[in-house]
Design an enzyme around this catalytic site. Structure first.
Site, PDB file in Angstrom:
ATOM      1  N   HIS A  52       0.544  -1.046  -0.165  1.00 57.26           N
ATOM      2  CA  HIS A  52       0.309   0.518  -0.495  1.00 57.26           C
ATOM      3  C   HIS A  52       0.821   1.375   0.191  1.00 57.26           C
ATOM      4  CE1 HIS A  52      -2.595  -2.983   0.625  1.00 57.26           C
ATOM      5  NE2 HIS A  52      -2.892  -2.714   2.156  1.00 57.26           N
ATOM      6  N   LYS A  89       1.346  -0.031  14.252  1.00 50.90           N
ATOM      7  CA  LYS A  89      -0.598  -0.162  14.612  1.00 50.90           C
ATOM      8  C   LYS A  89      -0.129   0.091  16.479  1.00 50.90           C
ATOM      9  CE  LYS A  89      -1.535  -4.390  12.282  1.00 50.90           C
ATOM     10  NZ  LYS A  89      -3.051  -4.340  12.134  1.00 50.90           N
TER      11      LYS A  89
END
Ligand code: NAP
Length: 480
Positions: A239, A335
């Site tokens: 991505h 994250k």
């Protein structure tokens, strides 16, 4: 004016799986509900489970319908499920493929057969071989490959080589769902359809570029998967690199065929390879650590206590070409960060003349949580004199442009049906992306230095802040 919709037969391998139930079928429903699927188009779910169509539809009713979040009507749902049939096909059982071929070929219309492999990539080679054996690899067939396509350059090449034995590259559609995001695609008209962006989109005016994908969630129940994967493979190789390509590429000759992919490929070729010393100096790996209310990565379920898997990575990249030489591209993902966002930031250079010092413009292109394009522009403060203040010119795409905004998977499924390849990874692109991240993986595998730590729900480790500070730059949240 009504547009002619392409007829299709879509065979979904892994039809009983999570991705098919949560995304593929609900997205096909959305396309159906919006009148964007040919009335004859059919979906054939296949997987190992010994079900008939009725049994499969019961599963669809219980496991998939709940994921249709908008535009739901019972009548439309009923007409949608009429398109669906099921056949048990075990990828490892050749005889099942004879029945599959019979089922597909029994159709009147078979000029557009789509095989969607929504299974683990370990099955791809065998599935392709068995499909070819029964003649389901002719020019009328397109094959869609779900990610992850490999875990490093070698395994990715192996998958691609296996598939290439049976399918031509023009038949292969490799999914990266970021390419289905409207706001990423919007970079093309933003840059090349507006006369005032393109002239400043280069090293003369841009001081640095930042590309961020930040998640607030930790690894949740996916500790085992995540620990074998890490942020570099999960986000950067695919991505983030796609976001970089759309930001940095030159104007494509056209929007058709392979022209956009050719331009993205040129960016990948110009990405400066990282030496091991570059990795030491310009790549930060980190893991989140416990906060008052949240567990650290090493305390997560199914994560080994001595794991070195990164939940955060920041990279200073450079593109060695005429447009970008010398401009740092700072890439990061993590994250358990302070916010959920995917964005591209262009930090412009200082005004070259001294009338208004300290007024660097900035453009922020946000893909999520909202799709916005915002420019920081300096304006006169009311009152005497000529003081200026920073203001924001912002476009919220969802408000500015009416119309339904399809989810990425829906858009991609419609692109496959229509046979447009631009929004899918070509083999050379995918392998070039792997090639670029390999020195990072190799350095980390040999390094005795443990990952940095960052507090859960923070913006990342101090080391990532220092990475930019040594160039006189700062991440967006640290900027004025
Ligand atoms: P999943 O829930 O574990 O489902 C796996 C599917 O593969 C099931 O339908 C299973 O059929 C089928 N299968 C397993 N062995 C088979 C065999 N020998 N022959 C035929 N079918 C077989 O996996 P998933 O989450 O849907 O993911 C599928 C792929 O997409 C994976 O590679 C995953 O990494 C990728 N992916 C998933 C997501 C997601 O959000 N889930 C997102 C991106 C990519 P039975 O149930 O009948 O055994």
């Amino acid at each position: 004016m009504s547009q002619k919709l392409t007829n299709f037969d879509m065979v979904i391998f892994g039809a009983t799986g999570d991705l098919a139930m949560r995304k593929l079928l609900p997205c096909l429903y959305q396309a159906h509900a919006a009148g964007l699927l040919n009335a004859e188009g059919r979906i054939l779910g296949v997987s190992r489970s010994n079900l008939d169509t009725e049994g499969f539809l019961k599963k669809v009713e219980s496991d998939s319908k709940i994921h249709v979040k908008q535009n739901f009507s019972e009548a439309l749902w009923d007409s949608f499920v009429k398109r669906i049939q099921y056949l048990k096909v075990d990828v490892t059982d050749k005889s099942d493929f004879d029945r599959l071929a019979e089922r597909v070929k029994a159709r009147q219309n078979t000029e557009n057969v789509i095989i969607y492999l929504s299974t683990a990539p370990t099955f791809f080679a065998q599935a392709c071989e068995n499909l070819a054996d029964v003649g389901l690899n002719g020019d009328n067939v397109r094959i869609v490959l779900e990610k992850p396509l490999g875990t490093d350059l070698k395994s990715s090449q192996e998958i691609n080589t296996d598939v290439a034995q049976y399918f031509k590259e023009s038949q292969v559609y490799r999914i990266d769902h970021y390419l289905g995001k409207e706001s990423l695609q919007n970079l093309i008209p933003l840059r090349f359809g507006n006369v005032f962006f393109e002239p400043v989109w280069n090293k003369q005016f841009v001081k640095s570029v930042q590309i961020t994908i930040a998640e607030q969630l930790g690894v949740e129940e996916r500790g085992e998967f995540y620990d074998a994967t890490g942020a570099l493979r999960d986000m950067v190789q695919n991505h983030i690199i796609q976001m970089l390509c759309f930001t940095a590429m030159e104007r494509p000759q056209s929007l058709a065929g392979d022209d956009v992919r050719d331009e993205k490929m040129k960016v990948l070729k110009a990405l400066k390879p990282l030496t091991s010393a570059d990795v030491d100096a310009n790549v930060i790996r980190a893991q989140y650590t416990a906060s008052d209310s949240q567990a650290g990565y090493l305390q997560e379920h199914n994560v080994p206590a001595d794991s070195r898997t990164e939940t955060y990575v920041a990279i200073k990249a450079e593109i060695d070409n005429e447009r970008w030489a010398g401009v740092p591209f700072y890439l990061r993902t993590g994250k358990r960060m302070a916010g959920k966002t995917a964005e591209i930031v262009l930090n412009f250079r200082e005004n070259p003349q001294g009338l208004f010092p300290n007024t660097p413009n900035r453009l922020v292109i946000s893909l999520q949580p909202n799709e916005t394009v915002s420019a920081r522009v300096f304006m006169k403060e009311p009152g005497n004199g000529m003081n200026v203040v920073a203001t924001e010119m912002s476009i919220d795409l969802a408000k500015a442009i009416e119309g339904r905004r399809a989810e990425a998977y829906e858009l991609l499924l419609r692109e496959v049906i229509d046979g447009r390849v631009n929004l899918f990874n070509r083999r050379d692109e995918l392998e070039a992306a792997w090639e670029w991240v390999m020195p990072i993986m190799e350095n980390w595998a040999q390094s005795s230095t443990p990952p940095h730590g960052y507090a859960a729900s923070s913006w990342g480790p101090e080391a990532a802040r220092e990475l930019l500070a040594k160039d006189g730059n700062a991440w967006l949240e640290d900027q004025q």
